[in-house]
Scaffold this active site. Structure first.
Site, PDB file in Angstrom:
ATOM      1  N   ARG A 108       0.832  -1.209   0.000  1.00  0.00           N
ATOM      2  CA  ARG A 108       0.000   0.000   0.000  1.00  0.00           C
ATOM      3  C   ARG A 108       0.867   1.259   0.000  1.00  0.00           C
ATOM      4  O   ARG A 108       0.512   2.265  -0.617  1.00  0.00           O
ATOM      5  CB  ARG A 108      -0.947  -0.023   1.209  1.00  0.00           C
ATOM      6  CG  ARG A 108      -2.049   1.012   1.099  1.00  0.00           C
ATOM      7  CD  ARG A 108      -3.091   0.834   2.159  1.00  0.00           C
ATOM      8  NE  ARG A 108      -2.543   0.910   3.498  1.00  0.00           N
ATOM      9  CZ  ARG A 108      -3.216   0.631   4.610  1.00  0.00           C
ATOM     10  NH1 ARG A 108      -4.481   0.253   4.528  1.00  0.00           N
ATOM     11  NH2 ARG A 108      -2.664   0.723   5.792  1.00  0.00           N
ATOM     12  N   GLU A 128     -16.767   4.791   4.926  1.00  0.00           N
ATOM     13  CA  GLU A 128     -15.972   4.291   6.052  1.00  0.00           C
ATOM     14  C   GLU A 128     -15.997   5.325   7.162  1.00  0.00           C
ATOM     15  O   GLU A 128     -16.606   6.389   7.009  1.00  0.00           O
ATOM     16  CB  GLU A 128     -14.538   3.995   5.605  1.00  0.00           C
ATOM     17  CG  GLU A 128     -13.809   5.188   5.025  1.00  0.00           C
ATOM     18  CD  GLU A 128     -12.440   4.819   4.466  1.00  0.00           C
ATOM     19  OE1 GLU A 128     -11.614   4.309   5.222  1.00  0.00           O
ATOM     20  OE2 GLU A 128     -12.205   5.058   3.267  1.00  0.00           O
ATOM     21  N   LYS A 134      -3.151   6.148   1.552  1.00  0.00           N
ATOM     22  CA  LYS A 134      -2.977   6.608   2.937  1.00  0.00           C
ATOM     23  C   LYS A 134      -2.256   7.961   2.935  1.00  0.00           C
ATOM     24  O   LYS A 134      -1.118   8.107   3.410  1.00  0.00           O
ATOM     25  CB  LYS A 134      -2.245   5.550   3.757  1.00  0.00           C
ATOM     26  CG  LYS A 134      -2.860   5.450   5.143  1.00  0.00           C
ATOM     27  CD  LYS A 134      -2.748   4.116   5.764  1.00  0.00           C
ATOM     28  CE  LYS A 134      -3.093   4.173   7.239  1.00  0.00           C
ATOM     29  NZ  LYS A 134      -4.483   4.514   7.530  1.00  0.00           N
TER      30      LYS A 134
HETATM   31  C1  COI Z   1      -4.360   2.529  11.421  1.00  0.00           C
HETATM   32  O1  COI Z   1      -5.363   1.882  11.688  1.00  0.00           O
HETATM   33  O2  COI Z   1      -3.231   2.076  11.596  1.00  0.00           O
HETATM   34  C2  COI Z   1      -4.432   3.863  10.874  1.00  0.00           C
HETATM   35  O3  COI Z   1      -3.536   4.263  10.209  1.00  0.00           O
HETATM   36  C3  COI Z   1      -5.567   4.734  11.203  1.00  0.00           C
HETATM   37  C4  COI Z   1      -5.120   5.908  11.987  1.00  0.00           C
HETATM   38  C5  COI Z   1      -6.161   6.938  11.897  1.00  0.00           C
HETATM   39  C6  COI Z   1      -4.837   5.576  13.410  1.00  0.00           C
END
Ligand code: COI
Length: 337
Positions: free
Chosen positions: A81, A219, A183
């Site tokens: 990703r 989501e 991301k």
């Molecule tokens: C994760 O779940 O690792 C994320 O990157 C979400 C983040 C908003 C804590």
């Protein structure tokens, strides 16, 4: 030995021994890098990431298992990703092996910060930024990749108590053909204001609808969403504005292959949430968290009488069981340190 109260871990930054840093400059490749003491870094105020948000991150977890091993959960998926995110943001594409080796090095140097078996995990945060100065809107020439880690407990302060969520009717998280499926750090800044407002009103998180019809569930700000109804699990398909979560994928595999529950990746509407037997959200940080109440346009409905449902519990325990080596790693998801 480090002095940490392992029983009171939340989802906060705990400074550790060290962090990883690598740079990629002037069109070069990602290579090298080193472990340096944990601490602040220096950046130009004109750094691309600070002005135009050219940055992407990942979230990975390491666990101490019941067999006293240290394992990383599906780090290869995070590496893939990160390659996808960097490509979309015009950051030199990060090689999967480079990413994984950097994560391993960082965790090895910080093993003392991995909580004891059953007490939480080491959250690993790889993050890449455009760091060269620039004022015109264009990709940076120089990039910095860092990894820091922190021992963590539950993401939500209420632990396993079902969450109380609000469906946003004033805000979108992402748009089709935008960057909701990678991301990108900017996706999370977009969620801060709706989240802050929701928290003031007593909610734990925000559910976002699709930006076109405003009818389909996408989501939450920090996790993917699932419903369970009449023996079937459903989650919105990866339409382009939804993040392809590593835990989302793991839940699909576990449900179908291990628990024999069919999974449909198909549209989920507000009415489906209302009528669901169970609703839960998934993510590296949140693991599998039950949702007990949802509000949309001032109307609130309860799911499973605001209690964690048996399927949510089973899926959560199945994932944690693999991560802690309490059950067999049938799918080769663990990487040993
Ligand atoms: C994760 O779940 O690792 C994320 O990157 C979400 C983040 C908003 C804590």
């Amino acid at each position: 030995m480090v002095k940490i109260n392992w029983d009171s871990l939340g989802f906060d930054v705990v400074p550790t021994k060290s962090m990883f840093k690598a740079t990629c400059i002037q069109g070069g490749k990602w290579e090298g890098g080193s472990i340096i003491p944990y601490g602040n870094i220096e950046l130009s105020p004109a750094a691309n990431v600070l002005n135009y948000g050219q940055g992407a991150f990942e979230g990975v977890k390491a666990f101490r298992t019941v067999k006293n091993n240290i394992v990383l959960f599906r780090v290869d998926k995070n590496a893939e990703r990160m390659a996808f995110s960097t490509r979309r943001l015009c950051i030199p594409e990060m090689d999967v092996d480079f990413f994984i080796n950097a994560v391993l090095k960082t965790v090895k140097d910080n093993v003392d910060y991995i909580p004891p078996y059953g007490k939480g995990s080491l959250y690993i945060r790889p993050v890449v930024w455009g760091t060269s100065p620039g004022i015109g809107v264009k990709p940076a020439t120089d990039y910095t990749f860092m990894i820091f880690v922190s021992p963590v407990g539950p993401y939500f302060k209420k632990g396993l108590k079902p969450l109380n969520l609000k469906i946003a009717n004033q805000f979108h998280r992402a748009a089709p053909k935008g960057i909701g499926n990678i991301k990108a750090i900017g996706n999370y800044s977009a969620s801060l204001y709706p989240l802050a407002q929701a928290k003031k009103e007593g909610y734990d998180e925000v559910i976002y609808l699709d930006a076109v019809s405003e009818e389909r569930i996408e989501e939450t700000g920090s996790a993917n969403l699932f419903i369970y109804k009449n023996g079937i699990i459903k989650t919105p398909p990866l339409s382009g504005s939804i993040l392809g979560g590593v835990t989302r994928d793991s839940v699909c595999v576990i449900s179908q292959k291990l628990l024999n529950i069919p999974v449909e990746e198909s549209d989920v509407f507000i009415k489906d949430l209302e009528e669901a037997d169970e609703v839960f959200c998934t993510g590296t940080a949140v693991v599998v968290s039950p949702i007990g109440k949802i509000t949309f346009n001032e109307k609130t409905f309860e799911i499973n009488k605001n209690k964690i449902g048996p399927i949510t519990k089973k899926i959560r325990e199945s994932i944690l069981g693999i991560q802690r080596e309490e059950s067999i790693d049938l799918y080769g998801w663990l990487k040993y340190l």
